[in-house]
Design a protein around this motif. Structure first.
Motif, short mmCIF file in Angstrom:
data_model
loop_
_atom_site.label_atom_id
_atom_site.label_comp_id
_atom_site.label_asym_id
_atom_site.label_seq_id
_atom_site.Cartn_x
_atom_site.Cartn_y
_atom_site.Cartn_z
N ALA A 1 45.64 -15.71 58.63
CA ALA A 1 45.95 -14.66 57.65
C ALA A 1 44.77 -13.70 57.43
N ASN B 1 55.04 -15.47 63.01
CA ASN B 1 54.83 -15.94 61.63
C ASN B 1 53.84 -17.08 61.55
N ARG C 1 50.38 -15.50 62.08
CA ARG C 1 50.01 -14.71 60.89
C ARG C 1 49.61 -15.63 59.73
N TYR D 1 42.94 -12.47 59.55
CA TYR D 1 42.88 -11.51 60.63
C TYR D 1 44.21 -10.78 60.85
N ALA D 2 45.22 -11.12 60.06
CA ALA D 2 46.55 -10.53 60.25
C ALA D 2 46.58 -9.07 59.84
N ARG D 3 47.27 -8.27 60.64
CA ARG D 3 47.46 -6.86 60.29
C ARG D 3 48.40 -6.79 59.10
N ALA E 1 49.85 -8.83 66.21
CA ALA E 1 49.83 -9.03 64.76
C ALA E 1 48.42 -9.25 64.22
N LEU E 2 47.41 -9.29 65.10
CA LEU E 2 46.05 -9.60 64.68
C LEU E 2 45.13 -8.37 64.73
#
Length: 181
Positions: A176, A169, A172, A178-180, A20-21
């Motif tokens: 945030a 979650n 993320r 770095y979140a995709r 997710a990053l």
């Protein structure tokens, strides 16, 4: 590029959270820290091999800082739990960081010290709450293909919904920036 081998409970959760990053270029689920060569999932789950479920996470330090990768690791699992994460019990679910060289060892030690700020001590205790070990990386065995990117392949699976989704979650939200998307 840098690769860290990290264990912190079920590898499906670590895999999903790291994917997710931004800046994470590869995540490989596997087994580390045991004596059996070419261990299988069933052997590792039995607790008889000495291996931990782990991920080898490769990332671009120009996109995501090392500190974020390691702070995310300490966010996505509870490093105060000895040989288990939630209902997953056994040494295969231990919290451990496996270093490839002295630079990684020092980086891991610094991040473990920093993690004490993320986690409150259990009631009545003041020190020694982080049980994460820092061990030399001897051999990382990739897990079977069915375990690679398991969450993406099985988004409706019960364990993924109950355990992996909250961890993804949490990472993320905390990271945030770095979140995709």
């Amino acid at each position: 590029m840098q690769t860290y081998v990290l264990a912190g409970g079920c590898f499906w959760c670590l895999d999903a959270a790291y994917r997710a990053l931004n800046g994470v270029t590869e995540v490989v689920s596997g087994y580390v820290g045991g004596a059996t060569e070419h261990p299988t999932y069933e052997q590792v789950c039995s607790g008889s091999t000495g291996h931990a479920e782990a991920v080898a996470v490769t990332f671009d330090e120009n996109v995501i800082p090392t500190e974020v990768i390691l702070d995310a690791y300490f966010t996505m699992h509870d490093p105060r739990q000895l040989n288990h994460q939630g209902a997953d019990t056994g040494t295969q679910y231990r919290s451990a960081m496996f270093f490839a060289d002295d630079d990684q060892r020092r980086t891991f030690e610094t991040s473990r010290e920093r993690a004490t700020d993320l986690w409150d001590a259990p009631l009545g205790e003041t020190e020694g709450t982080i049980v994460t070990t820092i061990d030399p990386l001897e051999r990382f065995w990739p897990a079977e293909e069915v375990h690679q990117d398991f969450f993406a392949k099985n988004p409706g699976q019960g364990y993924c919904l109950a355990v992996a989704v909250p961890k993804v979650n949490k990472v993320r939200a905390r990271f945030a920036e770095y979140a995709r998307a």
